[in-house]
Each structure stands twice: as structure tokens, then as C-alpha cells.
Write a protein that holds these residues in place. Structure first.
Motif, mmCIF file in Angstrom:
data_model
loop_
_atom_site.group_PDB
_atom_site.id
_atom_site.type_symbol
_atom_site.label_atom_id
_atom_site.label_comp_id
_atom_site.label_asym_id
_atom_site.label_seq_id
_atom_site.Cartn_x
_atom_site.Cartn_y
_atom_site.Cartn_z
ATOM 1 N N TRP A 185 0.851 -1.186 0.000
ATOM 2 C CA TRP A 185 0.000 0.000 0.000
ATOM 3 C C TRP A 185 0.886 1.235 0.000
ATOM 4 C CZ3 TRP A 185 -5.372 -0.609 0.089
ATOM 5 C CH2 TRP A 185 -5.821 -1.923 0.323
ATOM 6 N N GLU A 186 0.393 2.336 -0.546
ATOM 7 C CA GLU A 186 1.172 3.566 -0.549
ATOM 8 C C GLU A 186 0.425 4.688 0.163
ATOM 9 O OE1 GLU A 186 1.079 6.192 -4.277
ATOM 10 O OE2 GLU A 186 1.016 4.172 -5.129
ATOM 11 N N ASN A 187 1.183 5.693 0.559
ATOM 12 C CA ASN A 187 0.631 6.847 1.240
ATOM 13 C C ASN A 187 -0.279 7.618 0.292
ATOM 14 O OD1 ASN A 187 0.179 9.327 2.551
ATOM 15 N ND2 ASN A 187 2.254 10.059 2.154
ATOM 16 N N GLY A 188 -1.567 7.710 0.639
ATOM 17 C CA GLY A 188 -2.528 8.408 -0.201
ATOM 18 C C GLY A 188 -2.934 9.771 0.329
ATOM 19 N N GLY A 189 -2.248 10.249 1.385
ATOM 20 C CA GLY A 189 -2.608 11.561 1.932
ATOM 21 C C GLY A 189 -3.899 11.506 2.726
ATOM 22 N N TYR A 190 -4.722 12.546 2.587
ATOM 23 C CA TYR A 190 -5.997 12.668 3.305
ATOM 24 C C TYR A 190 -5.806 12.374 4.794
ATOM 25 C CZ TYR A 190 -8.145 13.480 -1.159
ATOM 26 O OH TYR A 190 -8.462 14.054 -2.366
ATOM 27 N N PHE A 191 -4.895 13.140 5.375
ATOM 28 C CA PHE A 191 -4.503 12.952 6.767
ATOM 29 C C PHE A 191 -5.551 13.526 7.724
ATOM 30 C CE2 PHE A 191 -0.598 13.766 4.273
ATOM 31 C CZ PHE A 191 -0.024 12.514 4.363
ATOM 32 N N ILE A 192 -5.690 12.862 8.859
ATOM 33 C CA ILE A 192 -6.437 13.392 9.998
ATOM 34 C C ILE A 192 -5.439 13.435 11.145
ATOM 35 C CG2 ILE A 192 -8.544 13.213 11.382
ATOM 36 C CD1 ILE A 192 -9.485 11.070 9.289
ATOM 37 N N MET A 193 -5.375 14.560 11.844
ATOM 38 C CA MET A 193 -4.294 14.745 12.811
ATOM 39 C C MET A 193 -4.791 15.325 14.125
ATOM 40 S SD MET A 193 -1.295 16.354 10.376
ATOM 41 C CE MET A 193 -0.548 15.376 9.066
ATOM 42 N N ARG A 194 -4.045 14.988 15.156
ATOM 43 C CA ARG A 194 -4.163 15.661 16.440
ATOM 44 C C ARG A 194 -2.943 16.568 16.604
ATOM 45 N NH1 ARG A 194 -6.596 10.435 17.869
ATOM 46 N NH2 ARG A 194 -8.736 10.858 18.555
ATOM 47 N N PRO A 195 -3.034 17.624 17.420
ATOM 48 C CA PRO A 195 -1.922 18.574 17.558
ATOM 49 C C PRO A 195 -0.616 17.951 18.030
ATOM 50 C CG PRO A 195 -3.937 19.503 18.471
ATOM 51 C CD PRO A 195 -4.231 18.063 18.161
ATOM 52 N N GLN A 196 -0.662 16.753 18.586
ATOM 53 C CA GLN A 196 0.569 16.088 19.026
ATOM 54 C C GLN A 196 1.535 15.832 17.859
ATOM 55 O OE1 GLN A 196 -2.488 15.252 20.000
ATOM 56 N NE2 GLN A 196 -2.400 15.706 22.208
ATOM 57 N N ILE A 197 1.050 15.952 16.613
ATOM 58 C CA ILE A 197 1.927 15.787 15.461
ATOM 59 C C ILE A 197 3.083 16.787 15.513
ATOM 60 C CG2 ILE A 197 0.460 17.292 14.061
ATOM 61 C CD1 ILE A 197 2.757 14.441 12.831
ATOM 62 N N PHE A 198 2.847 17.964 16.103
ATOM 63 C CA PHE A 198 3.890 18.990 16.123
ATOM 64 C C PHE A 198 5.068 18.594 17.011
ATOM 65 C CE2 PHE A 198 0.023 21.332 14.895
ATOM 66 C CZ PHE A 198 0.470 21.834 13.668
ATOM 67 N N ASP A 199 4.848 17.671 17.943
ATOM 68 C CA ASP A 199 5.948 17.182 18.774
ATOM 69 C C ASP A 199 6.911 16.313 17.976
ATOM 70 O OD1 ASP A 199 4.795 18.449 20.965
ATOM 71 O OD2 ASP A 199 3.659 16.655 21.554
ATOM 72 N N ALA A 200 6.442 15.799 16.847
ATOM 73 C CA ALA A 200 7.269 14.896 16.037
ATOM 74 C C ALA A 200 7.941 15.596 14.862
ATOM 75 C CB ALA A 200 6.414 13.736 15.519
#
Length: 269
Positions: A185-200
Motif C-alpha cells: 500500500w502507498e501513502n494516499g494523503g488525506y490525513f487526519i491529525m491531532r496537535p501532538q503531530i507537532f511534537d514529532a
């Protein structure tokens, strides 16, 4: 939910002749690719957009500053003058924030530079501005909501017209099969995120793979498999194929327009 769209790519493989428009502004029918992506989200009620701009930022800004509703909506011109009565509208309920995130920034850096607009949200949406799909967004959001993941991504089968060759050490071929038959499978985008992404996220790195790699050990990255319609419009050939689909009224991604969605034959009982 707010929607962050990454619109900063140069789109070198999309160009034809002297056309220097940024890739999100490549036209499909009467509207640019970016509009089609935004219209998908608006179809599900998500109309608060943050455009992370880079190359061609002025083109994107100018397009929306001089937006013409008559190009994609029926209307009546009253008395032959400029009194236009629209039957429907596209963007009157849209809120669009335009942020210049740098000419050479990575996707991860672009996301970092719009942090203040989404970090107080419990969840937000994000996506590339060059991918089209008819994936069921409400179901994806609900699955993410009930998970403990920091990021959800659409996982799609690889899109390729090439064939995979299986062979022995002597070069003798044992099998030739379609690339899509591979169990991958490949990355298809359409992300759903929580603000904790900014820690990474880190300056000088990208979101994929660097930030995502930091989420994997703690099982904070969720893939939502989808084998329906999905298409990245990366090249001029891709755009030409989407234009042909548009002209033929075969547009699975246009969930908001029943006239252009393909007709699914009724099942016999």
C-alpha cells in the motif's frame, strides 16, 4: 474541522510549454485541481481552509481574490447587464487563510509554519493539493476519533501501469504480473491529525518519513485502507487523463455533482 492543504510544490512534471502555474492550479475542466480538493472537503461540511503556500503563491491568491462563481454554477443574467442571479454557489461559506510557508520548505516545515492556526483544535485535516478521491471521509474521521493515534493516513494500492517481473538468478522469468497485484500500500494523503503531530516535526526534515517514523514505535500512526477511486495528479499525463474523465462525465471524486459522477449499474435481484 480545519483543513490544511499543502500548495507549495513547483510541479515540474506537470508543466507544458511555458506554463509556470503551480501544480495545484493545473486546470481540470473550468476549475483548478486545488478547487476540486477543497470541494471534496466542503462536500462533507469542512469549509475552513488553511493554504500552506510556496511556489506560485501569488497565482493562488489572485485566483480566489477574483473568484468567478459563474464558471461552475448556473445563473441568469438579468437585463443584459451585470445583474447576475446565481442558482447555486461554491465558496460563499468558505473561510480561506493564505499563509506563505516558504519556497523550498518541506511538507513537514509547511505544517510547522501553520501550527498556530490549528494547534488549539482537538483534530484537524491535512492533505496534498494534488490528490483526488471519493473516500468516505466521515467514516475515516470517526475511526480516527475512536483511536489513540496521532495521525491517520489514507493507504491506497500502488498506481502504476508497469508490470513486475519475477526471475531467477539466471534471468529466466517465472512470472509477470500487474504492479497492483503486489501486497503493498502507498501513502494516499488525506490525513487526519491531532496537535501532538507537532511534537514529532523538526526543521530541516519532512513529515514523511521523518515525523511519521517517530510515531510508529508508539503505534500512533493509523492507516485506513481504501481500494476505491484515488489518483495523484503528478504529471501532465495525469492531468490530461483527469481532464478526459471530466469531459466524459466520469468523475468519481466529484461527490458534490451528481451529473458528473459515474452511474453505478443497479444490482439484479
Amino acid at each position: 474541522m480545519k483543513v490544511v492543504l499543502f500548495c507549495g510544490g513547483l510541479g515540474m512534471r506537470m508543466r507544458e510549454g511555458t506554463n509556470n502555474a503551480p501544480k495545484p492550479m493545473a486546470m481540470i475542466g473550468d476549475r483548478p485541481l486545488l478547487w476540486h480538493v477543497m470541494r471534496y472537503y466542503a462536500h462533507f461540511g469542512h469549509t475552513d481552509f488553511i493554504l500552506a503556500l510556496g511556489y506560485g503563491a501569488a497565482v493562488v491568491k489572485d485566483y480566489f481574490l477574483h473568484y468567478d462563481e459563474t464558471l461552475s454554477n448556473d445563473f441568469t443574467l438579468v437585463g443584459g447587464n451585470r445583474d447576475v442571479q446565481l442558482f447555486s454557489t461554491d465558496i460563499t461559506d468558505w473561510n480561506i487563510t493564505f499563509i506563505d510557508t516558504g519556497l523550498k520548505a518541506t511538507i513537514g516545515e509547511r505544517l510547522m509554519r501553520v501550527r498556530k492556526y490549528v494547534e488549539d483544535e482537538p483534530m484537524f485535516l491535512a492533505n496534498y493539493a494534488d490528490t483526488l478521491t471519493d473516500a468516505p471521509l466521515p467514516e475515516m474521521v470517526e475511526r480516527f476519533r475512536t483511536s489513540e493515534a496521532t495521525v491517520s493516513m489514507l493507504a491506497v494500492p500502488p498506481v502504476s501501469t508497469h508490470h513486475v517481473v519475477e526471475m531467477g538468478d539466471d534471468g529466466s522469468v517465472s512470472r509477470v504480473r500487474d504492479f497492483r497485484e503486489l501486497m503493498t500500500w502507498e501513502n494516499g494523503g488525506y490525513f487526519i491529525m491531532r496537535p501532538q503531530i507537532f511534537d514529532a516535526l523538526r526543521e530541516g526534515e519532512d513529515m514523511v518519513p521523518h515525523a511519521f517514523d517517530r510515531l510508529i514505535p508508539d503505534r500512533k500512526l493509523l492507516a485506513q485502507q481504501y481500494d476505491g477511486f484515488w489518483r495523484a495528479v503528478d504529471t501532465f499525463k495525469d492531468r490530461a487523463e483527469m481532464e478526459e474523465a471530466y469531459n466524459g462525465g466520469n468523475c468519481p471524486w466529484m461527490l458534490w455533482d451528481s451529473a458528473r459522477r459515474p452511474v453505478v449499474p443497479a444490482q439484479r435481484s
